[in-house]
Scaffold this motif. Structure first.
Motif, PDB file in Angstrom:
ATOM      1  N   LEU A  22      -7.297  -3.338  -3.547  1.00  0.00           N
ATOM      2  CA  LEU A  22      -7.635  -4.623  -2.943  1.00  0.00           C
ATOM      3  C   LEU A  22      -7.613  -5.742  -3.978  1.00  0.00           C
ATOM      4  O   LEU A  22      -7.144  -6.858  -3.706  1.00  0.00           O
ATOM      5  CB  LEU A  22      -9.005  -4.549  -2.268  1.00  0.00           C
ATOM      6  CG  LEU A  22      -9.087  -3.726  -0.981  1.00  0.00           C
ATOM      7  CD1 LEU A  22     -10.520  -3.694  -0.469  1.00  0.00           C
ATOM      8  CD2 LEU A  22      -8.159  -4.304   0.089  1.00  0.00           C
ATOM      9  N   ALA A  36       0.833  -1.206   0.000  1.00  0.00           N
ATOM     10  CA  ALA A  36       0.000   0.000   0.000  1.00  0.00           C
ATOM     11  C   ALA A  36       0.867   1.256   0.000  1.00  0.00           C
ATOM     12  O   ALA A  36       0.554   2.248  -0.677  1.00  0.00           O
ATOM     13  CB  ALA A  36      -0.925  -0.005   1.217  1.00  0.00           C
ATOM     14  N   ASN A  60     -10.323   3.773  -5.851  1.00  0.00           N
ATOM     15  CA  ASN A  60      -8.897   3.514  -5.670  1.00  0.00           C
ATOM     16  C   ASN A  60      -8.667   2.369  -4.681  1.00  0.00           C
ATOM     17  O   ASN A  60      -7.823   1.503  -4.903  1.00  0.00           O
ATOM     18  CB  ASN A  60      -8.176   4.765  -5.170  1.00  0.00           C
ATOM     19  CG  ASN A  60      -8.225   5.909  -6.164  1.00  0.00           C
ATOM     20  OD1 ASN A  60      -8.334   7.081  -5.797  1.00  0.00           O
ATOM     21  ND2 ASN A  60      -8.174   5.594  -7.464  1.00  0.00           N
ATOM     22  N   GLY A  61      -9.436   2.393  -3.599  1.00  0.00           N
ATOM     23  CA  GLY A  61      -9.296   1.343  -2.598  1.00  0.00           C
ATOM     24  C   GLY A  61      -9.688  -0.029  -3.130  1.00  0.00           C
ATOM     25  O   GLY A  61      -9.013  -1.025  -2.871  1.00  0.00           O
ATOM     26  N   ILE A  78      -7.905   9.957  -1.977  1.00  0.00           N
ATOM     27  CA  ILE A  78      -8.159   8.535  -2.237  1.00  0.00           C
ATOM     28  C   ILE A  78      -9.656   8.296  -2.299  1.00  0.00           C
ATOM     29  O   ILE A  78     -10.383   8.612  -1.345  1.00  0.00           O
ATOM     30  CB  ILE A  78      -7.513   7.648  -1.154  1.00  0.00           C
ATOM     31  CG1 ILE A  78      -6.010   7.907  -1.078  1.00  0.00           C
ATOM     32  CG2 ILE A  78      -7.772   6.175  -1.450  1.00  0.00           C
ATOM     33  CD1 ILE A  78      -5.325   7.171   0.039  1.00  0.00           C
TER      34      ILE A  78
END
Length: 255
Positions: free
Chosen positions: A65, A32, A60-61, A56
């Motif tokens: 993932l 990350a 994006n997250g 963010i």
């Protein structure tokens, strides 16, 4: 809601002392940090809630993932397989002493296949529990080897994307190690970094790439045991029907 949160917290705390869990969390954190440095120009160490909400997005997250799952499931195992192939071709396994294979006499060994057959034949719950525990230990070691290699690969990626404009994790650690001021903090970081790199290299490369073997995984050491290997009974031959042993025909009554 509270009970569910407590259950998740207890499950999380139960895994804190597991080495494979620590390696996986470390891989996630370093990867990350590398993604933030490369795409957002910020480090995970300096990020705050306000900058995270501003720079963010949820998309994006989710993308990260997905990439992290792909990294752990596909990229890292494939890289480990390539490393294993290169190490074996270079005969690197000769540099590491393997476990002594003949330190236990054959008569004191119970191979897992024999022990499993014994547990099934005798309906022995203790033997079944021992087999399950051994298999769980092997599975935990395989996970540790895979996650340790993922940690090393993520660390390499973090180093490659680091630069002096952004203080990434690897850049900060390198500055502490090469600092001219010999403080307790720099000594602690240097020692911790050395230990982490040595341990993850051992599990991820030396053990994970088959440079050492674990023959004792295949048997239990029980001196003086009386458990015989399971041998299925041979089928009894069916006697051939000849003129001498053919039963007489039953007469039929015709009305």
């Amino acid at each position: 809601m509270t009970s569910k949160t407590m259950s998740e917290t207890n499950s999380l705390m139960a895994n804190v002392d597991k080495s494979e869990y620590l390696a996986l969390v470390g891989t996630f954190t370093i990867l990350a940090d590398a993604a933030l440095v490369h795409f957002k120009g910020m480090s995970i160490i300096t990020i705050t809630s306000s900058t995270m909400m501003k720079n963010i997005s949820i998309g994006n997250g989710l993308v990260f993932l997905c990439f992290f799952s792909l990294f752990v499931v596909l990229i890292s195992p494939f890289s480990q397989w390539v490393t294993r192939y290169v190490m074996i071709e270079l005969n690197a396994w000769k540099l590491f002493p393997n476990e002594i294979r003949n330190k236990h006499h054959r008569k004191d060994k119970i191979f897992i296949s024999e022990f499993r057959a014994y547990a099934i034949r005798e309906n022995n719950s203790v033997a079944d529990t021992m087999i399950r525990k051994r298999e769980q230990q092997k599975l935990s070691r395989y996970r540790l080897e895979r996650y340790a290699f993922s940690f090393l690969l993520a660390t390499l990626i973090n180093i490659l994307v680091s630069h002096s404009d952004v203080s990434s994790i690897s850049w900060l650690i390198w500055n502490k190690i090469t600092s001219a001021d010999a403080t307790i903090e720099s000594l602690f970081i240097t020692l911790t970094t050395f230990i982490v790199i040595m341990v993850t290299t051992w599990w991820g490369v030396v053990s994970g790439c088959c440079l050492i073997s674990y023959p004792s995984d295949d048997y239990f050491y029980v001196p003086g045991h009386r458990i015989a290997a399971f041998e299925p009974e041979a089928p009894q031959p069916v006697p051939a029907i000849t003129a001498h042993n053919t039963p007489p025909a039953t007469p039929r009554h015709v009305d």
